[in-house]
Scaffold this active site. Structure first.
Site, PDB file in Angstrom:
ATOM      1  N   SER A  82     -73.639  68.567  68.711  1.00  0.00           N
ATOM      2  CA  SER A  82     -73.343  69.050  67.343  1.00  0.00           C
ATOM      3  C   SER A  82     -72.906  70.334  67.193  1.00  0.00           C
ATOM      4  CB  SER A  82     -74.396  68.586  66.547  1.00  0.00           C
ATOM      5  OG  SER A  82     -75.588  69.312  66.862  1.00  0.00           O
ATOM      6  N   ASP A 120     -79.215  75.409  58.762  1.00  0.00           N
ATOM      7  CA  ASP A 120     -79.745  74.440  58.538  1.00  0.00           C
ATOM      8  C   ASP A 120     -80.953  74.179  59.259  1.00  0.00           C
ATOM      9  OD1 ASP A 120     -79.108  73.299  60.861  1.00  0.00           O
ATOM     10  OD2 ASP A 120     -77.673  72.089  60.107  1.00  0.00           O
ATOM     11  N   HIS A 154     -79.261  74.035  63.378  1.00  0.00           N
ATOM     12  CA  HIS A 154     -78.243  74.788  63.806  1.00  0.00           C
ATOM     13  C   HIS A 154     -78.340  76.106  63.296  1.00  0.00           C
ATOM     14  CE1 HIS A 154     -77.206  70.384  63.514  1.00  0.00           C
ATOM     15  NE2 HIS A 154     -76.950  70.544  64.540  1.00  0.00           N
TER      16      HIS A 154
END
Length: 384
Positions: A58, A348, A351
């Site tokens: 991600s 978040d 991340h």
């Protein structure tokens, strides 16, 4: 009889891309030693790099998970709140590390995601992003989130789809030296711990053995990319995952970082740096670079104010907690986001913000400290 006048060389260079499009597939290919020499934009780039191929999870996913059936998505607000195109599937408020590295390299922006059906033809000329949020080095990592594209499948996608298409654009046979003018960025490994090893009720491997298995598997994929023509590689360390808000939220009343997770990340990173030395010695003409994002982020967390941050503990966006049916990692759809995003470390529950990504990319490209980037920085890699 007068000879026909020939066009000036400068005009031919400007017309070349249009002539290639107009003549179609039946026209003679321009080999140019399997590079896009002669393209008008190549003269404006500050390096010898034609583009970038990206593999991982991600932190470097530019939107591939938008097209997969899983819950690891970031294609909604408030993700992309500071990104010119809005929510695109990047797991941050703005640009991620590969966006920023691409800017440093002077590449056309942005690098398109492989899974987007429109990523074909001339759109692949300057690189493709194959990364998938939630994925890992091991094929079974990330299945808890739904459909993800493992590292081995990402490499197969490059080999079976992108490389032949790219080669056909310049008349190269698959496997020739074309990929040698591209940077291969690989950022993966953390999910193999959080969504695999530490979720196994009966772990039959020690942390050291599991890590050795990860590095061995990663090495095989890197050597495969080398055999496909890759020569310049940037390997991203695992960030201090034990310091993330989501990790600390799972341990009641925890004030500091979860040391077991950080120990795993540190162990992986030590082995990854050693792998750089091994592959540089083993693979002729290869150049592997290790970016120690663990140290870069950890230094920020330890002393945030000195690095321009004032919040290194809580997420910037509103995160759905475990009690609310969320996973404690991703932002709520349409939820709130803090206004001082440049001073937050985490966007978040896991991340980093664009501001942290800027720090990582800048260090990766320019730092002269081998504790941060080893053995050379990305700028020197690009110029080699």
């Amino acid at each position: 009889m007068a000879k026909p006048r020939s066009l000036p060389a400068s005009l031919l260079l400007l017309l070349l891309p249009f002539l290639l499009l107009a003549t179609g597939p039946s026209a003679p290919h321009v080999r140019a030693h399997c590079r896009f020499e002669g393209r008008s934009d190549a003269r404006q780039r500050p390096s010898k790099v034609e583009g970038m191929f990206v593999f991982g999870s991600s932190l470097v996913d530019n939107g591939n998970n938008n097209f997969l059936d899983n819950i690891a998505k970031a294609n909604y607000s408030p993700y992309g709140i500071d990104f010119p195109l809005g929510p695109t599937g990047r797991f941050t408020n703005g640009r991620n590390v590969v966006d920023l590295l691409g800017e440093y390299l002077g590449l056309p922006w942005p690098i398109p995601p492989f899974a987007n059906p429109s990523t074909k033809g001339l759109k692949v000329v300057h690189g493709v992003d194959f990364a998938s949020g939630g994925s890992g080095i091991l094929d079974d990592t990330g299945s808890i989130t739904g459909q993800v594209t493992s590292l081995s499948q990402q490499v197969r996608n490059f080999e079976g789809a992108t490389l032949p298409e790219l080669a056909s654009l310049v008349g190269c046979r698959s496997g020739e030296s074309l990929p040698g003018s591209y940077v291969f960025v690989v950022g993966t490994g953390s999910n193999d711990y959080t969504y695999n090893y530490f979720l196994s009720a009966n772990r039959n491997l020690t942390l050291q053995s599991f890590t050795a298995n990860l590095i061995s598997s990663l090495s095989l994929q890197l050597q495969k990319l080398y055999n496909l023509g890759g020569r310049k590689f940037v390997l991203m360390a695992i960030n201090p995952i034990g310091c993330s808000p989501s990790a600390k939220a799972r341990v009641p009343k925890r004030v500091g970082c979860v040391q077991l997770l950080n120990k795993a990340a540190h162990l992986f990173n030590v082995e990854l740096k050693s792998l750089v030395d091994d592959l540089n010695a083993k693979l002729p003409s290869s150049r592997f670079v290790f970016v120690n994002s663990y140290k870069i982020v950890r230094d920020i967390i330890k002393n945030p104010t000195s690095k321009g941050f004032n919040n290194a503990t809580s997420p910037c966006c509103e995160v759905a907690s475990l009690e609310e049916g969320g996973n404690g990692v991703l932002c709520k759809r349409g939820g709130r986001a803090c206004t001082n995003r440049n001073s937050h470390v985490f966007f978040d529950g896991l991340h980093p913000t664009e501001a942290v990504n800027v720090k990582i990319a800048t260090k990766a490209f320019l730092s002269t400290r081998t504790t941060e980037v080893y053995p050379i920085n990305v700028k020197h890699l690009a110029e080699a």
